[in-house]
Every structure is written in C-alpha cells, then in structure tokens.
Motif scaffolding. Structure first.
Motif, mmCIF file in Angstrom:
data_model
loop_
_atom_site.group_PDB
_atom_site.id
_atom_site.type_symbol
_atom_site.label_atom_id
_atom_site.label_comp_id
_atom_site.label_asym_id
_atom_site.label_seq_id
_atom_site.Cartn_x
_atom_site.Cartn_y
_atom_site.Cartn_z
ATOM 1 N N PRO A 1 0.092 -4.995 6.845
ATOM 2 C CA PRO A 1 -1.263 -4.843 7.383
ATOM 3 C C PRO A 1 -1.411 -5.655 8.673
ATOM 4 O O PRO A 1 -0.515 -6.421 9.042
ATOM 5 C CB PRO A 1 -2.147 -5.418 6.270
ATOM 6 N N LEU B 1 3.906 -2.625 -1.281
ATOM 7 C CA LEU B 1 3.147 -2.666 -0.032
ATOM 8 C C LEU B 1 3.849 -1.735 0.951
ATOM 9 O O LEU B 1 4.934 -2.041 1.439
ATOM 10 C CB LEU B 1 3.082 -4.097 0.512
ATOM 11 N N ILE C 1 -3.106 -10.930 7.199
ATOM 12 C CA ILE C 1 -2.778 -11.390 5.846
ATOM 13 C C ILE C 1 -3.285 -12.820 5.658
ATOM 14 O O ILE C 1 -3.668 -13.494 6.618
ATOM 15 C CB ILE C 1 -1.255 -11.379 5.581
ATOM 16 N N THR D 1 -3.022 -9.837 0.542
ATOM 17 C CA THR D 1 -3.659 -8.848 1.401
ATOM 18 C C THR D 1 -5.181 -8.943 1.286
ATOM 19 O O THR D 1 -5.714 -9.677 0.456
ATOM 20 C CB THR D 1 -3.217 -7.430 1.001
#
Length: 314
Positions: free
Chosen positions: A165, A161, A168, A130
């Motif tokens: 997101p 996690l 990555i 990340t």
C-alpha cells in the motif's frame, strides 16, 4: 549456539516423537531471571527506542542477501534522497539486502534504524500493519549494529497482501538489554528443565538428526541425542528471548543449532529449536541459560514510495 532465532508464523511438520515434556514433569530450577537487573552498564538508564531513519527497496533477487546493491532511500516523512546521499547511507550499513526472499514474498522493504549504542546485539524486528489493521509478520533483521545502525526488512506474503500500500505502520520489537547469563548448569538432570513459564530445555534422542555425507539430506542420528529448547506459543513471554548454550567437554564453542520446527504434542503449539546431535548427557560440560528482554513500539503513517519499486515488482 542456538535459541535466539526468529521464526516466521506458520506450521512445520512434526518430526519424531512428541516432546519430552509430554512424558515427564519439568523440573523447576531457580534461574533468578525475574530478579536479575537488566543486562546494561547502567540498568537505571533505559534503552532508547530505535529510531527509523531511512527506508529503501531491497533490489536483490530471490534467495539472495548481503549484496551491496544501490537503491534510492527515503525518510519516514517522505523525503526522497539523492542517489549520492543514498550511496553514502549504503556505505554506512554495507547492504540493504537482509531478507532471504522467496517467490511468494512481496519485494522486501528495507529499514534503517538507529539503535542504542550500549547494546552489542540489537535486532529490530518489524511487523507491518496496514490501514485495515492487518498484521504481516514476515521479516528479517541484522543482529549486530554497524556504526550504530541496524538494517531490517519486511516482506509480506503475496497471498496475504497482494501489493504494497502507499502507507503503512510498523510495530517494532527490540531488545532492552544485552544478553545475560541467568544460570549455569553443570549437573545435567535427566528430566526436562523449566527455564521460565512456557520455556523448557531437555535432551531428546528422538530429535537427533545429521546430514547424510553423500546426499546432504537430513537423517536420523542413531545412538546420539540432541538438546531441545521448547517454547509454548501461548504461555511463553513473547518479549523475552531465551537461549541455552550447550558446551561439550573438550570443546571451546557451544553446539550450533541444527533445525527448528513446530510440534503439537498435546493440542498446543510449541516452537522447538534443536541442536546438533552429539553423544550422550555425560558429554556435556555445562549449559548456560541466556536471557534478553524486549519491548515493542509503534511507528505510524510511514509513506511507501511505490514509484521506486524495482522494475517488474508487484
């Protein structure tokens, strides 16, 4: 066959007694592993780094893999492909679904890599990184290329996690040679055999297990033994995979792996891979020690198309 297994990071319960290496000094037998050339038709021509071509969300349910389920595909530069083009890619690889998903995993992110055509076994194991630098190693991969392509998947734990997101990076681990036999043993010693630094093979009757024919549960296999491949998590080369194929007299195929676990006999962690149980040492015809070396490569700034996540996914 056992040995080339990818184990998730974690702790498994220790079963039976401590490993045999805690009881006897491993015998150093020359494997010539470090002096043998790479297992390639042309060792002077290095293996090409796998190229990330496409990404897609795995859309199967929990504990289900191998199904040919359509999914929209996108490229590492963020281009979302049409359903028609995505279906064409699915036909080439057969399935985007390669991860045996658990309830506490995030939705698996599938990746399609182009790999070097000289490799017959070419797993590509991804680690998700990340923006904060956190690493998530829970992943799966197909071993055998299909039309020059390998499908892998990453599925971080939700506890590590909370959600995917928008971007990555990936660190991929990939082989740089085909599997090669570095040593064949026909006179099987009683003491543990040191294969490489931190890698030991031995027989251990205390590790022998079998399935109860009535319940299917694992139980002690009395009056039998098992072959164990033990890897020290600190000292074993993480970029070299070893496998020990155990052939019994009168059998064409080697023993299959039966279970894997983690032990801590001396305060250090060891991965052990245990074969099917069998009679005794004299039943072994030969042991083949197999090697496959690997490298890692970093792929940065990969867009994650959250709008394409399966409905209801975190």
């Amino acid at each position: 066959m056992f040995g080339l297994l990818f184990l998730p990071v974690g702790r498994a319960a220790q079963s039976g007694q401590e490993a045999a290496t805690g009881q006897a000094e491993a015998k150093q037998l020359p494997t010539e592993s470090d002096t043998l050339p790479l297992g390639l038709p042309d060792p002077e021509k290095p293996v090409t780094t796998p190229k990330l071509l496409y990404l897609a969300w795995q859309k199967d349910g929990v504990r289900s893999t191998g199904m040919s389920i359509p999914s929209i595909v996108w490229t590492p530069d963020g281009e979302i492909l049409s359903q028609e083009k995505s279906d064409e890619i699915l036909k080439r690889v057969k399935s985007f679904d390669v991860h045996w998903r658990q309830e506490d995993d995030l939705p698996p992110l599938s990746m399609i890599f182009q790999v070097d055509g000289r490799l017959t076994i070419s797993p590509v194991l991804p680690t998700v990184i990340t923006a904060e630098g956190d690493r998530h190693t829970m992943a799966s991969t197909v071993n055998t290329p299909r039309k020059g392509l390998i499908v892998s998947a990453a599925a971080p734990y939700k506890s590590a996690l909370a959600q995917w997101p928008e971007e990555i990076s990936l660190e991929i681990k990939y082989p740089v040679e085909n599997m090669i036999i570095v040593k064949t043993l026909k006179n099987i010693p009683d003491e543990p055999v040191k294969i490489a630094k931190g890698v030991t093979w031995y027989l251990d009757p205390k590790r022998a297990r079998e399935r109860n024919p009535d319940t299917g549960e694992m139980q002690i296999a009395y009056d039998k033994t098992a072959a164990v491949l033990q890897l020290n998590r600190e000292t074993a080369d993480k970029l070299t995979q070893y496998e020990c194929r155990v052939y019994l007299r009168g059998h064409k195929n080697p023993l299959r792996g039966f279970y894997s676990t983690i032990i801590e006999p001396d305060g250090q962690q060891y991965d052990i891979r245990v074969s099917q149980s069998f009679g005794q040492k004299q039943d072994i015809e030969k042991i083949e020690i197999i090697r496959q070396r690997h490298k890692t490569s970093l792929i940065k700034n990969i867009p994650v198309k959250l709008q394409l996540l399966p409905e209801g996914a975190p």
